[in-house]
Scaffold this motif. Structure first.
Motif, mmCIF file in Angstrom:
data_model
loop_
_atom_site.group_PDB
_atom_site.id
_atom_site.type_symbol
_atom_site.label_atom_id
_atom_site.label_comp_id
_atom_site.label_asym_id
_atom_site.label_seq_id
_atom_site.Cartn_x
_atom_site.Cartn_y
_atom_site.Cartn_z
ATOM 1 N N GLY A 172 105.974 21.200 46.411
ATOM 2 C CA GLY A 172 106.492 19.954 46.976
ATOM 3 C C GLY A 172 107.486 19.367 45.977
ATOM 4 O O GLY A 172 107.827 20.001 44.956
ATOM 5 N N LEU A 173 107.916 18.141 46.237
ATOM 6 C CA LEU A 173 108.910 17.520 45.349
ATOM 7 C C LEU A 173 108.432 17.488 43.896
ATOM 8 O O LEU A 173 109.204 17.773 42.978
ATOM 9 C CB LEU A 173 109.209 16.100 45.838
ATOM 10 N N LEU A 174 107.153 17.177 43.712
ATOM 11 C CA LEU A 174 106.645 17.045 42.343
ATOM 12 C C LEU A 174 106.683 18.376 41.604
ATOM 13 O O LEU A 174 107.127 18.448 40.450
ATOM 14 C CB LEU A 174 105.202 16.526 42.417
ATOM 15 N N ASN A 207 107.742 12.899 54.738
ATOM 16 C CA ASN A 207 107.677 11.461 54.411
ATOM 17 C C ASN A 207 108.854 10.689 54.998
ATOM 18 O O ASN A 207 109.751 11.257 55.621
ATOM 19 C CB ASN A 207 107.541 11.253 52.905
ATOM 20 N N ALA A 208 108.839 9.374 54.740
ATOM 21 C CA ALA A 208 109.820 8.475 55.339
ATOM 22 C C ALA A 208 111.134 8.438 54.563
ATOM 23 O O ALA A 208 112.099 7.834 55.014
ATOM 24 C CB ALA A 208 109.230 7.063 55.403
ATOM 25 N N SER A 215 111.792 6.753 51.983
ATOM 26 C CA SER A 215 112.094 5.423 51.425
ATOM 27 C C SER A 215 112.098 5.490 49.902
ATOM 28 O O SER A 215 111.182 6.059 49.307
ATOM 29 C CB SER A 215 111.030 4.395 51.823
ATOM 30 N N GLY A 242 100.102 8.264 44.932
ATOM 31 C CA GLY A 242 101.047 7.156 45.097
ATOM 32 C C GLY A 242 102.322 7.607 45.786
ATOM 33 O O GLY A 242 102.359 8.630 46.463
ATOM 34 N N VAL A 258 97.247 30.036 45.089
ATOM 35 C CA VAL A 258 96.433 30.143 43.871
ATOM 36 C C VAL A 258 94.964 29.999 44.259
ATOM 37 O O VAL A 258 94.563 29.012 44.876
ATOM 38 C CB VAL A 258 96.866 29.065 42.853
ATOM 39 N N GLU A 299 103.905 28.556 45.415
ATOM 40 C CA GLU A 299 103.703 27.692 46.581
ATOM 41 C C GLU A 299 103.030 28.520 47.681
ATOM 42 O O GLU A 299 103.518 29.584 48.048
ATOM 43 C CB GLU A 299 105.046 27.123 47.063
ATOM 44 N N ARG A 300 101.935 27.976 48.202
ATOM 45 C CA ARG A 300 101.149 28.711 49.200
ATOM 46 C C ARG A 300 101.905 28.890 50.519
ATOM 47 O O ARG A 300 101.853 29.939 51.145
ATOM 48 C CB ARG A 300 99.866 27.910 49.455
ATOM 49 N N THR A 320 109.414 8.536 45.917
ATOM 50 C CA THR A 320 110.201 7.591 45.112
ATOM 51 C C THR A 320 110.043 7.872 43.618
ATOM 52 O O THR A 320 111.018 7.865 42.865
ATOM 53 C CB THR A 320 109.707 6.148 45.394
ATOM 54 N N ALA A 355 104.921 9.379 45.557
ATOM 55 C CA ALA A 355 105.473 10.423 44.689
ATOM 56 C C ALA A 355 106.787 10.992 45.204
ATOM 57 O O ALA A 355 107.315 11.929 44.627
ATOM 58 C CB ALA A 355 104.448 11.528 44.485
ATOM 59 N N HIS A 390 104.914 20.163 53.308
ATOM 60 C CA HIS A 390 103.857 19.163 53.491
ATOM 61 C C HIS A 390 104.412 17.752 53.211
ATOM 62 O O HIS A 390 105.503 17.452 53.672
ATOM 63 C CB HIS A 390 102.637 19.561 52.658
ATOM 64 N N ALA A 391 103.691 16.925 52.468
ATOM 65 C CA ALA A 391 104.107 15.513 52.337
ATOM 66 C C ALA A 391 105.580 15.369 51.941
ATOM 67 O O ALA A 391 106.278 14.477 52.448
ATOM 68 C CB ALA A 391 103.210 14.810 51.321
ATOM 69 N N SER A 392 106.059 16.259 51.086
ATOM 70 C CA SER A 392 107.436 16.093 50.582
ATOM 71 C C SER A 392 108.498 16.277 51.653
ATOM 72 O O SER A 392 109.635 15.807 51.488
ATOM 73 C CB SER A 392 107.697 17.060 49.420
HETATM 74 C C1 LIG Z 1 104.075 10.277 56.594
HETATM 75 C C2 LIG Z 1 104.338 10.036 55.129
HETATM 76 C C3 LIG Z 1 105.304 9.118 54.744
HETATM 77 C C4 LIG Z 1 105.556 8.893 53.388
HETATM 78 N N1 LIG Z 1 106.586 8.079 53.045
HETATM 79 C C5 LIG Z 1 106.931 7.961 51.730
HETATM 80 C C6 LIG Z 1 108.086 7.216 51.376
HETATM 81 O O1 LIG Z 1 108.826 6.734 52.230
HETATM 82 N N2 LIG Z 1 108.376 7.084 50.054
HETATM 83 C C7 LIG Z 1 107.588 7.635 49.074
HETATM 84 O O2 LIG Z 1 107.872 7.436 47.888
HETATM 85 N N3 LIG Z 1 106.508 8.392 49.397
HETATM 86 C C8 LIG Z 1 106.184 8.574 50.700
HETATM 87 N N4 LIG Z 1 105.123 9.359 51.038
HETATM 88 C C9 LIG Z 1 104.382 10.027 49.956
HETATM 89 C C10 LIG Z 1 105.152 11.256 49.455
HETATM 90 O O3 LIG Z 1 105.604 12.015 50.534
HETATM 91 C C11 LIG Z 1 104.244 12.103 48.567
HETATM 92 O O4 LIG Z 1 103.701 11.273 47.547
HETATM 93 C C12 LIG Z 1 105.006 13.240 47.900
HETATM 94 O O5 LIG Z 1 105.821 13.939 48.805
HETATM 95 C C13 LIG Z 1 104.009 14.178 47.262
HETATM 96 O O6 LIG Z 1 104.685 15.327 46.791
HETATM 97 P P1 LIG Z 1 103.848 16.490 46.154
HETATM 98 O O7 LIG Z 1 104.811 17.495 45.671
HETATM 99 O O8 LIG Z 1 102.889 15.913 45.164
HETATM 100 O O9 LIG Z 1 102.907 17.036 47.343
HETATM 101 P P2 LIG Z 1 103.261 17.985 48.577
HETATM 102 O O10 LIG Z 1 104.605 17.743 49.108
HETATM 103 O O11 LIG Z 1 102.115 17.888 49.532
HETATM 104 O O12 LIG Z 1 103.255 19.426 47.928
HETATM 105 C C14 LIG Z 1 102.086 20.040 47.455
HETATM 106 C C15 LIG Z 1 102.238 21.535 47.693
HETATM 107 O O13 LIG Z 1 101.154 22.233 47.060
HETATM 108 C C16 LIG Z 1 100.923 23.393 47.829
HETATM 109 N N5 LIG Z 1 99.592 23.932 47.508
HETATM 110 C C17 LIG Z 1 98.388 23.366 47.754
HETATM 111 N N6 LIG Z 1 97.391 24.176 47.331
HETATM 112 C C18 LIG Z 1 97.986 25.261 46.813
HETATM 113 C C19 LIG Z 1 97.475 26.447 46.220
HETATM 114 N N7 LIG Z 1 96.166 26.674 46.095
HETATM 115 N N8 LIG Z 1 98.356 27.392 45.796
HETATM 116 C C20 LIG Z 1 99.705 27.194 45.919
HETATM 117 N N9 LIG Z 1 100.233 26.080 46.475
HETATM 118 C C21 LIG Z 1 99.385 25.126 46.913
HETATM 119 C C22 LIG Z 1 101.020 22.889 49.266
HETATM 120 O O14 LIG Z 1 101.245 23.958 50.167
HETATM 121 C C23 LIG Z 1 102.175 21.905 49.161
HETATM 122 O O15 LIG Z 1 103.418 22.476 49.549
HETATM 123 C C24 LIG Z 1 104.822 9.590 52.391
HETATM 124 C C25 LIG Z 1 103.850 10.517 52.777
HETATM 125 C C26 LIG Z 1 103.615 10.759 54.131
HETATM 126 C C27 LIG Z 1 102.585 11.787 54.515
#
Ligand SMILES: Cc1cc2nc3c(=O)[nH]c(=O)nc-3n(C[C@H](O)[C@H](O)[C@H](O)COP(=O)(O)OP(=O)(O)OC[C@H]3O[C@@H](n4cnc5c(N)ncnc54)[C@H](O)[C@@H]3O)c2cc1C
Length: 394
Positions: A12-14, A45-46, A48, A354, A184, A33-34, A358, A356, A40-42
């Motif tokens: 994801g973005l993080l 999301n909106a 914003s 949080g 993983v 990445e699985r 922004t 994540a 997913h969330a990244s």
């Molecule tokens: C509807 C919605 C609206 C939102 N709006 C906003 C907004 O406007 N502004 C804002 O700041 N935030 C917003 N958020 C929150 C924001 O989207 C998330 O905080 C952020 O995208 C999280 O990124 P991430 O990389 O941590 O997680 P993710 O994008 O979920 O990525 C995690 C990744 O890990 C992978 N993974 C999991 N398990 C494994 C494994 N065992 N092996 C390999 N890969 C694995 C998953 O497949 C996934 O791709 C919103 C969230 C949602 C759901």
């Protein structure tokens, strides 16, 4: 056996932004990445970019607002980071910083905005309070019911469908290897680092990889992946709803939030109005177990409530909703980010929680500093996994 300085779990973005910062600092990085990047969330999301304290951060009163305000240095840094992101990555990510308004319709909400602005300016985030008259000039599209607003000029939006991929391209340019379809399934300590097992899609023996450091950036699955290393992290899944209207002429020029209810609203360059802000959807369960990979089920009361909140801009009322979608994000019980090395697991890091999107670029930059053994240039003690150390017995 594949060996890398750092393995990042999660695309994801993080995960990709951390991979970018680590690779550009010279580390060999393998991201696993699985599914697909940004699926997913990244990618759901909106989009914003909200640097003001969100409604969820102060809706329970002053003590909660003061607690959440401790993370404002991250918000200030993120405002700077998004300002230079497209230049840094060398591509467009749909970043538009046209300012963000948080609206008040009652005296009580005005008071909440005043307290909030005091906290924010105290931490160095520029926020201005606009009275009704100033608001009519700045945002004539708002209902006259709105009597004041807090304006943060750095706020705006970015395109979630582009940002993760832009970071991934930049990470690859710095030598990071990004693998999708790589799940993983094992994390074990070995001398000098970690052994990571990756499932064989054909059902054979897992592939074994070694790395000096591992970053778990697995969104709502961060707690599950940490369990592979016998660590307990209380990552709470929160299922949310988003709606989008048909295209309209340009109406809404700001990111619009509300000081008394859940709302985030903005208009895309194409004219669609995106409406969200934290309205819940329903997690899917099979045989009594929540399935975090399944798209949550939309709730009609959320769609209605969210649409009603959007009527602070009356011209939105006749627009038809084109689509509703859901997604799941992660929160920690104290609403603070989770960021840092896990106690008694040297070389194992976790990051989630949080807003994540922004704050993602800031989390990633700080993580890279921590993982390189450098002193972070912002306070991070409040976000460390050590605060949940009591949940892991060994
Ligand atoms: C509807 C919605 C609206 C939102 N709006 C906003 C907004 O406007 N502004 C804002 O700041 N935030 C917003 N958020 C929150 C924001 O989207 C998330 O905080 C952020 O995208 C999280 O990124 P991430 O990389 O941590 O997680 P993710 O994008 O979920 O990525 C995690 C990744 O890990 C992978 N993974 C999991 N398990 C494994 C494994 N065992 N092996 C390999 N890969 C694995 C998953 O497949 C996934 O791709 C919103 C969230 C949602 C759901």
């Amino acid at each position: 056996m594949v060996t890398s300085d750092v393995v990042v779990v999660g695309g994801g973005l993080l995960g990709v932004s951390a991979a970018y910062h680590l690779a550009s600092a010279g580390a060999s990085v393998l991201l696993l990445e699985r599914d697909q990047l940004g699926l997913h969330a990244s990618g759901q999301n909106a989009g914003s970019l909200h640097f003001q304290l969100e409604y969820r951060m102060f809706e329970h009163g002053t003590a909660q607002a003061e607690h959440n305000a401790r993370a404002l240095p991250l918000h200030v840094d993120a405002a700077r980071a998004w300002g230079e992101l497209e230049d840094r990555l060398g591509t467009s990510a749909g970043v538009a910083r046209t300012g963000g308004l948080m609206l008040a319709e009652t005296r009580e909400q005005v008071r909440a905005l005043e307290l909030k602005a005091e906290l924010e300016t105290g931490y160095g985030l520029p926020v201005e309070l606009l009275d009704g008259e100033a608001l009519r000039t700045a945002a004539p599209y708002l209902s006259r019911r709105v009597i004041a607003a807090a304006l943060c000029r750095a706020e705006g939006k970015a395109d979630p469908r582009r940002v993760t991929h832009a970071y991934a391209l930049a990470a690859r340019r710095h030598g990071a290897v990004v693998r999708t379809g790589a799940s993983v399934v094992g994390l074990r300590r070995r001398s000098g680092g970690w052994r990571i097992s990756v499932a064989d899609p054909a059902g054979g023996r897992p592939e074994e990889i070694t790395a000096g450091q591992v970053l778990i950036a697995a969104g709502v699955w961060t707690g599950e992946v940490a369990q592979l290393a016998d660590v307990r992290l209380p990552v709470v899944p929160v299922a949310l709803t988003m709606s989008v209207t048909e295209r309209a002429r340009p109406i809404i020029s700001h990111l619009v939030q509300h000081a008394g209810r859940r709302l985030s609203m903005k208009q895309t360059a194409e004219g669609n109005v995106l409406i969200g802000g934290g309205w819940p959807s329903r997690l899917i369960a099979h045989d009594g177990r929540v399935d975090l990979s399944a798209s949550p089920r939309p709730r009609l009361d959320s769609i209605r409530g969210n649409a009603a909140a959007a009527l602070v801009a009356p011209e939105v009322a006749p627009l038809r909703l084109l689509r509703v979608w859901t997604g799941t994000t992660s929160l920690l019980p104290d609403q603070m980010p989770l960021l840092g090395e896990i106690p008694r697991r040297p070389g194992l890091y976790a990051a989630t929680g949080g807003s994540a999107f922004t704050l993602g670029p800031t989390y990633a930059r700080l993580l890279a500093r921590l993982m390189k053994g450098e002193r972070p240039d912002l306070p991070v003690a409040d976000y460390g996994p050590a605060r949940f150390g009591h949940l892991t017995f060994a």
